[in-house]
Design a protein around this motif. Structure first.
Motif, PDB file in Angstrom:
ATOM      1  N   TYR A  51      -5.592   4.424  -6.163  1.00 62.57           N
ATOM      2  CA  TYR A  51      -5.644   4.928  -4.791  1.00 62.57           C
ATOM      3  C   TYR A  51      -6.947   4.559  -4.101  1.00 62.57           C
ATOM      4  O   TYR A  51      -6.967   4.206  -2.915  1.00 62.57           O
ATOM      5  CB  TYR A  51      -5.472   6.444  -4.781  1.00 62.57           C
ATOM      6  CG  TYR A  51      -4.038   6.918  -4.805  1.00 62.57           C
ATOM      7  CD1 TYR A  51      -2.997   6.096  -4.386  1.00 62.57           C
ATOM      8  CD2 TYR A  51      -3.720   8.206  -5.228  1.00 62.57           C
ATOM      9  CE1 TYR A  51      -1.691   6.543  -4.404  1.00 62.57           C
ATOM     10  CE2 TYR A  51      -2.416   8.663  -5.242  1.00 62.57           C
ATOM     11  CZ  TYR A  51      -1.397   7.829  -4.825  1.00 62.57           C
ATOM     12  OH  TYR A  51      -0.102   8.279  -4.844  1.00 62.57           O
ATOM     13  N   ALA A  83       0.803  -1.229   0.000  1.00 62.24           N
ATOM     14  CA  ALA A  83       0.000   0.000   0.000  1.00 62.24           C
ATOM     15  C   ALA A  83       0.828   1.268   0.000  1.00 62.24           C
ATOM     16  O   ALA A  83       0.437   2.264  -0.629  1.00 62.24           O
ATOM     17  CB  ALA A  83      -0.938  -0.006   1.209  1.00 62.24           C
ATOM     18  N   GLY A 139      -5.247  -2.751  -6.258  1.00 62.23           N
ATOM     19  CA  GLY A 139      -5.166  -1.303  -6.400  1.00 62.23           C
ATOM     20  C   GLY A 139      -3.778  -0.845  -6.814  1.00 62.23           C
ATOM     21  O   GLY A 139      -3.627   0.042  -7.669  1.00 62.23           O
ATOM     22  N   SER A 140      -2.742  -1.437  -6.231  1.00 62.44           N
ATOM     23  CA  SER A 140      -1.374  -1.088  -6.623  1.00 62.44           C
ATOM     24  C   SER A 140      -1.115  -1.451  -8.082  1.00 62.44           C
ATOM     25  O   SER A 140      -0.450  -0.711  -8.816  1.00 62.44           O
ATOM     26  CB  SER A 140      -0.364  -1.799  -5.720  1.00 62.44           C
ATOM     27  OG  SER A 140      -0.438  -1.307  -4.399  1.00 62.44           O
ATOM     28  N   ILE A 159      -6.796   0.835  -3.229  1.00 56.51           N
ATOM     29  CA  ILE A 159      -5.867   0.625  -2.115  1.00 56.51           C
ATOM     30  C   ILE A 159      -6.500   1.092  -0.810  1.00 56.51           C
ATOM     31  O   ILE A 159      -6.452   0.410   0.216  1.00 56.51           O
ATOM     32  CB  ILE A 159      -4.542   1.370  -2.362  1.00 56.51           C
ATOM     33  CG1 ILE A 159      -3.789   0.767  -3.553  1.00 56.51           C
ATOM     34  CG2 ILE A 159      -3.656   1.316  -1.116  1.00 56.51           C
ATOM     35  CD1 ILE A 159      -2.577   1.573  -3.988  1.00 56.51           C
ATOM     36  N   ILE A 179      -5.796  -4.468  -1.868  1.00 55.94           N
ATOM     37  CA  ILE A 179      -4.690  -3.508  -1.921  1.00 55.94           C
ATOM     38  C   ILE A 179      -3.759  -3.834  -3.083  1.00 55.94           C
ATOM     39  O   ILE A 179      -3.325  -2.940  -3.829  1.00 55.94           O
ATOM     40  CB  ILE A 179      -3.913  -3.515  -0.589  1.00 55.94           C
ATOM     41  CG1 ILE A 179      -4.765  -2.915   0.520  1.00 55.94           C
ATOM     42  CG2 ILE A 179      -2.599  -2.752  -0.721  1.00 55.94           C
ATOM     43  CD1 ILE A 179      -4.166  -3.071   1.909  1.00 55.94           C
ATOM     44  N   LEU A 214      -6.408   8.069  -1.212  1.00 53.89           N
ATOM     45  CA  LEU A 214      -6.129   6.797  -0.529  1.00 53.89           C
ATOM     46  C   LEU A 214      -6.548   6.876   0.937  1.00 53.89           C
ATOM     47  O   LEU A 214      -7.299   6.026   1.428  1.00 53.89           O
ATOM     48  CB  LEU A 214      -4.631   6.474  -0.651  1.00 53.89           C
ATOM     49  CG  LEU A 214      -4.160   5.078  -0.231  1.00 53.89           C
ATOM     50  CD1 LEU A 214      -2.785   4.793  -0.846  1.00 53.89           C
ATOM     51  CD2 LEU A 214      -4.057   4.908   1.277  1.00 53.89           C
TER      52      LEU A 214
END
Length: 469
Positions: free
Chosen positions: A356, A273, A336-337, A359, A333, A302
């Motif tokens: 963001y 994250a 999301g990354s 995450i 997470i 985020l």
């Protein structure tokens, strides 16, 4: 009102030490320009702080038991303030890194004692209110850090992200001295110096080796020597902890699948994250030429999403199995990354928003139950050690993540034009963080599933038939 002064003192210290994890991110380009340092130097500005927190947290918890939580907390506040002054006046990258490490030592003393001080000060309903308020302040620190860091860097100088700690620390010291009562001491509590030293050497050598390999290549003798030293120190740490009468980390705790899963999740959370934040800050400011304040604001989705998800769904997820909240949240997470690879050579800052938000949703799902689930997996008398180990894993995950992703960033951009090198390196780093998060989530899911299985019933042999006389 006086009843809540200890809570205010604890929240001030925790807020200060936690925003210093993220407040530096948006100031990195200005630090690099002012002190004449490159990516490896900037990595150490972050990792010097995170490694000191990770390496000393458990030992300082033991020292606090022996000498008292209140004096340990006050010493931590004073050291943090002095180190912040050192950071603010640093004239070179090496001095800044050393001062950041000193900040980490002070922060470890504060983080190791805050909850025990609140636990000793409040009872019943007041204790629940105090812990909830402390948790809310701690959760908000990451988001406030990037915005405050951007504003101070933009309007004054990067040095003010450290100078701002001085009045906060002074107020926290004054309040703590008055508000907290005398702390109980355990003169018989042993301090595992050998374990602390071997763990510190292992973590620092591994981080140094990874960062040096990114700068000089994996064939570099210095990098290889550091990595070998880290591996040997880790073996020594395991041997020391196995034979110690008062180990810093009792190794039998790791035999439980539930607690092991929690440590992996804590490290994976920070790695997946937050370890890309320094690289994204450099992209926003050096590549897109945003001001530090605008860069900080662009990173806010985020934290806002994490806060909202935690607040809205936290109670609903309270009774959900941890394999779904923690393992599943970590996988979210990671996804999301991976979405941050939407960044291209012609992208604006808005390309970060989908990643963001995802995450933040994952952090909001998994972070609130993380410590509680970990503590539930260990005996009650070891809850303090377990909480320290979880916080240590989070800081170690950040330190190694910044080192690993910085090295990945360098290697992926080698031999390309500057614009494409930066974006390609960034995409490879964010994808690495994403894959790490997804794989860690899958492993954590499996371990929690294993921990939840009931132990097999013992096999009882049927009674022998009675013999006739």
């Amino acid at each position: 009102m006086r009843k809540w002064l200890p809570l205010l003192a604890a929240c001030l210290g925790s807020f200060m030490l936690l925003i210093d994890v993220t407040i530096v991110n948006v100031a990195l380009p200005d630090i690099a320009a002012d002190l004449g340092t490159g990516l490896s130097g900037l990595q150490w500005v972050i990792d010097g702080y995170a490694l000191a927190l990770a390496a000393l947290l458990l030992m300082l918890g033991a020292l606090a038991d022996r000498f008292g939580a209140k004096p340990t907390y006050l010493i931590g506040l004073a050291l943090f303030a002095a180190a912040s002054l050192g950071c603010g006046v640093a004239g070179s990258a090496s001095v800044l890194v050393a001062a950041r490490a000193a900040q980490g030592i002070g922060g470890a003393a504060m983080l190791a004692t805050t909850l025990s001080l609140l636990h000793a000060t409040y009872t019943g309903r007041d204790r629940g209110i105090a812990f909830s308020a402390w948790g809310a302040v701690s959760g908000a620190a990451a988001g406030v850090g990037v915005v405050l860091g951007g504003a101070l860097t933009d309007l004054l100088s990067w040095r003010w992200i450290f100078f701002v700690n001085l009045p906060i620390a002074a107020l926290a010291i004054a309040l703590s001295a008055i508000a907290f009562g005398p702390s109980p001491r355990r003169a018989d509590r042993r301090v595992d110096l050998a374990g602390m030293l071997s763990f510190t050497v292992a973590a620092t050598a591994a981080t140094y080796g990874i960062i040096r390999a990114g700068e000089h290549g994996w064939g570099d003798r210095g990098a290889a020597a550091a990595l070998i030293t880290g591996a040997v120190a880790l073996v020594v740490f395991v041997a020391v902890e196995s034979g110690s009468a008062a180990p810093m980390l009792p190794l039998p705790l790791l035999r439980g699948a539930g607690f092991t899963a929690t440590l992996i999740a804590a490290a994976g959370l920070s790695f997946a994250a937050f370890s890309t934040s320094p690289l994204l800050s450099l992209w926003l400011q050096q590549y897109l030429h945003l001001s530090p304040l605008r860069a900080g604001l662009s990173m806010l989705p985020l934290s806002v999403c994490a806060f909202l998800v935690s607040g809205v769904f936290g109670r609903l997820l309270h009774d959900v199995a941890p394999k779904w909240t923690i393992g599943g949240g970590l996988a979210v997470i990671g996804a999301g990354s991976a979405l941050l690879t939407l960044i291209g050579t012609g992208s604006s800052w808005t390309a970060t928003i989908p990643g963001y938000l995802l995450i933040g949703a994952g952090v909001g799902i998994m972070a609130p139950p993380l410590v509680a689930v970990g503590l539930a997996a260990v005996p009650l008398h070891q809850s303090g050690t377990a909480a320290g180990a979880i916080n240590t894993a989070r800081q170690l995950g950040l330190a190694l993540g910044v080192a690993v992703l910085g090295t990945v960033f360098r290697n992926a951009g080698t031999g390309k034009t500057p614009g494409h090198a930066f974006v390609d390196g960034l995409n490879t780093a964010t994808m690495t963080a994403g894959v790490t998060g997804i794989l860690s989530g899958a492993l954590v899911f499996a371990l929690y599933t294993r921990a939840a299985r009931p132990a097999p019933a013992p096999v009882v042999a049927p009674p022998e038939p009675a013999r006739l006389a």
